[in-house]
Motif scaffolding. Structure first.
Motif, short mmCIF file in Angstrom:
data_model
loop_
_atom_site.label_atom_id
_atom_site.label_comp_id
_atom_site.label_asym_id
_atom_site.label_seq_id
_atom_site.Cartn_x
_atom_site.Cartn_y
_atom_site.Cartn_z
N ILE A 32 -3.73 4.60 -8.03
CA ILE A 32 -4.97 3.86 -7.88
C ILE A 32 -5.99 4.30 -8.93
CG2 ILE A 32 -6.95 3.48 -6.34
CD1 ILE A 32 -4.98 3.58 -4.01
N ASP A 74 0.07 5.29 -4.42
CA ASP A 74 -0.60 6.51 -4.00
C ASP A 74 -1.92 6.68 -4.77
OD1 ASP A 74 0.08 7.40 -6.52
OD2 ASP A 74 1.82 8.53 -5.83
N VAL A 130 -1.70 2.67 1.96
CA VAL A 130 -2.12 3.68 0.98
C VAL A 130 -2.25 5.04 1.64
CG1 VAL A 130 -4.03 4.39 -0.52
CG2 VAL A 130 -3.27 2.02 -0.52
N GLY A 137 0.81 -1.22 0.00
CA GLY A 137 0.00 0.00 0.00
C GLY A 137 0.84 1.26 0.00
#
Length: 715
Positions: free
Chosen positions: A79, A75, A250, A71
């Motif tokens: 995504i 960034d 993330v 994750g």
């Protein structure tokens, strides 16, 4: 047989893992398979040395850290870029495998409920195993690596929904209503989870990290805590721990601390993951294999071949190259640990027989083992199968047409830069300042968007994709620069360019001397050493004259150092030729060059690129002087640069007017714009001939110059 003391139990596991791991490396076997074998040996099927609950916690911590680090590398911009293909590929593969798997099971005479379970267990791939293999191969940041992570997350979400539905189905009575309510709750909780993650990422984490970053140890501790906390929260909400850890990563991916955190957690992750693979092996109860060998072989072949095929079809329709689709497809050529857990749940609920559990166990062993080899040797496998894979590549995709048309009519390209990170981006800026034509290639949407706004032609792609050269103007390119941070990507680019027959020059950026030696050995025309260059400049800065001059005086004057760029107007001029004092009011106190300082230089002292000039003056004067030294020589692109430079041989016939004349007398440089760099006279070879060299009949003159100039020669 077992240990009453958990500490002794862990010790025995580690000893066995080290021993078998050493044997596995000697036999060139994947460590993942070795550790799964350790789990089988110490589990209930063989030695019965461990109780699964004793290593479960360590295994879950390892999985959480693995997905957390993944994750960290994804960034928000990434995504957004991979979201559509991940969603469509994930849903398409799940639908294909479950539907066809169900009908294959029915065709083999397996009961309907057992067929449903088999179809579901064949659908999901192991996020942990795939991510670990990609991380070991340094492919987690590649284009196909990021797509894989995307559709594995999609699979995890679907797995949760299916688990709820099957559990409700086993409850009888109100099972259907319970399943619908459960799915609605999952969707609601998912929206709530994403919203909460975004709020924390936006308003809470930045201030916390800014305070904790003062201590690296505390920053790492917080990162582990945050990963585990998010995993626990997701588990509490009915999602998987892996998803929570992934979201935690993330949430930190857009912070400046992500690289520091990731690098410090890798070793801890690898150690804890050992227990996950051992736990996975201990789940495999070999006594259940029974008489399901034939059926398991059919289902294993279906997973190993059918799942990758559907991924390649979907990605091909979406416009991805056959290589990207093939490498992504290999990730689904196995079933996951979730499949074994789901099968165990089915047995406990009375939905399926133990024979079906044995069938799923065999399929798990076969597909996990073979797919690991397929992923580890994916490049070799692709090169072997590439001629057969063109059918999975759509030839009329609009994006592909745009790629090829984008460069039509563009002038000769000076440099194609693969990798627009810090190093590649800085090189691009310097080349643009010198009026060079460049093209950028990267798969970071944020970087591509930035350069697109600067008017630079860019292409979304992977340097390791052999087909990417078909979308670039390589036949009209002088240099190709590999500015990727990892060695394998640069070597792959070099190999692809050579196979393509690229006629220009190839430059690669090396992080260390080992990389530089390997690049030179592989045939790179130029090896750049950014860290060596930076170290040289750092040494110059540390030994510069500015730091040896007292910076505190009774006058309100200050010191400032300016480094001369190669294209500065002041380069090549003497200090006396530069009206610095009259235009800015600042004075030159010293010049540093190559580690040597020249104090109070004379007016005849000449400045060269790279010189560090120590200036003295008031603050405003120093600002003006700094801007003065930054003035650049106007660069007008010489149209002759667009022509092809060539070296050719011209034979002088007996009746030529050149016979009996000297090279200097013929004025080759001034009249024709070419240079005679050598003469071949019978068996004699004259290198760098002087202007007094006389031309004789039969001489072969080695001429260097622009192609049009050479063609004008008439001996």
């Amino acid at each position: 047989m077992g240990f009453e003391n958990t500490f002794y139990e862990i010790t025995a596991i580690l000893l066995l893992a080290v021993a078998l791991g050493a044997v596995g490396i000697k036999l060139r076997q994947p460590l993942i398979l070795t550790f799964i074998t350790v789990g089988v040996l110490v589990g209930p099927s063989c030695l019965k040395l461990v109780k699964i609950d004793d290593i479960k916690l360590l295994a879950e911590m390892g999985v959480a850290l693995l997905l957390f680090i993944v994750g960290l590398k994804l960034d928000i911009f990434m995504i957004r870029a991979i979201g559509p293909v991940a969603l469509i590929t994930g849903l398409g593969q799940v639908a294909f495998t479950s539907i066809f798997g169900f009908f294959i099971a029915l065709a083999l005479g397996i009961p309907i409920v057992d067929s449903i379970y088999i179809a579901v267990t064949l659908t999901f791939s192991s996020t942990i195993i795939i991510v670990k293999l990609l991380s070991d191969k340094k492919e987690i940041d590649s284009l196909h690596g990021r797509i894989i992570v995307g559709f594995l997350i999609v699979q995890d979400i679907i797995a949760i929904i299916i688990m709820i539905a099957l559990s409700a189905f086993g409850a009888g009575g109100n099972g259907k209503e319970s399943a619908i309510i459960g799915i609605v709750l999952v969707i609601g909780k998912g929206i709530l989870l994403l919203g909460a993650t975004w709020m924390i990422m936006k308003f809470v984490l930045p201030s916390i990290l800014k305070q904790l970053a003062r201590s690296q140890e505390l920053l790492v501790l917080f990162s582990v805590t945050w990963a585990v906390l998010a995993a626990a929260a997701c588990d509490r909400l009915g999602f998987s721990k892996e998803m929570g850890a992934f979201l935690a990563g993330v949430s930190l991916a857009s912070t400046p601390y992500r690289d520091s955190i990731g690098s410090r957690l890798v070793s801890l992750r690898d150690f804890l993951l050992l227990f996950f693979f051992i736990e996975l092996g201990s789940y495999l109860d070999l006594s259940l294999i029974g008489n399901e060998i034939t059926n398991s072989a059919i289902f294993s072949l279906f997973v190993l071949v059918g799942n990758p095929l559907i991924v390649m079809v979907i990605m091909g329709v979406m416009g991805y190259r056959k290589r990207t689709g093939f490498l992504a497809g290999l990730a689904v050529a196995q079933i996951s640990e979730f499949s074994l857990i789901l099968a165990s749940l089915g047995v406990s609920l009375g939905h399926i027989s133990r024979n079906t559990m044995g069938l799923i166990t065999i399929v798990g062993l076969v597909t996990i083992g073979l797919s690991s080899y397929m992923i580890l040797y994916s490049t070799e496998l692709y090169n072997f199968l590439a001629p057969l894979l063109s059918v999975f590549e759509k030839k009329t995709v609009p994006s592909r047409k745009l790629d090829t048309q984008r460069f039509e009519g563009t002038p000769l390209i000076d440099v194609i830069i693969f990798g627009l990170g810090n190093y590649g981006a800085n090189i691009a800026r310097k080349l643009l300042e010198r009026k060079k034509h460049i093209v950028g290639v990267d798969f970071d949407p944020q970087a591509l968007e930035y350069w697109r706004k600067q008017g630079v032609p860019v292409l979304y792609g992977d340097a390791e994709d052999p087909e990417i050269l078909e979308r670039l103007p390589v036949t009209r390119t002088r240099w190709v620069l590999g500015a990727m941070p990892d060695r394998q990507s640069n070597l792959s680019l070099l190999s692809v360019l050579k196979r393509y027959g690229f006629q220009g020059k190839i430059a690669l950026g090396a992080r260390n001397q080992q990389d530089a030696d390997e690049f030179e050995k592989a045939g790179a025309d130029l090896v750049l050493r950014p860290f060596v260059d930076a170290a040289e400049q750092a040494a110059d800065s540390l030994t510069a004259a500015t730091h040896t001059i007292p910076d505190k005086t009774r006058w309100h004057l200050k010191l400032k150092e300016v480094r001369l760029e190669a294209d500065s107007l002041c380069c090549g001029k003497t200090i006396g030729e530069i009206p610095l004092r009259s235009e800015t009011g600042a004075s030159i106190l010293a010049v540093s060059r190559g580690g040597k300082n020249y104090f109070d230089p004379e007016p005849a002292f000449r400045l060269f690129p790279g010189d560090r000039v120590a200036l003295l003056g008031e603050e405003k004067s120093l600002e003006l002087a700094s801007e003065y030294f930054k003035r650049r020589e106007p660069v007008e692109r010489d149209e002759r640069e667009e022509e092809e430079f060539t070296i050719t041989a011209i034979e002088v016939p007996p009746d030529s007017s050149w016979v009996g004349q000297t090279l200097g007398g013929l004025n080759f440089r001034s009249d024709y714009g070419v240079t005679v760099i050598g003469i071949q006279r019978e068996d004699q070879q004259i290198n760098a001939p002087s202007a007094k060299e006389m031309i004789m009949a039969g001489d072969r003159l080695i001429i260097a110059g622009n192609k049009s100039s050479v063609e004008r020669l008439s001996p």
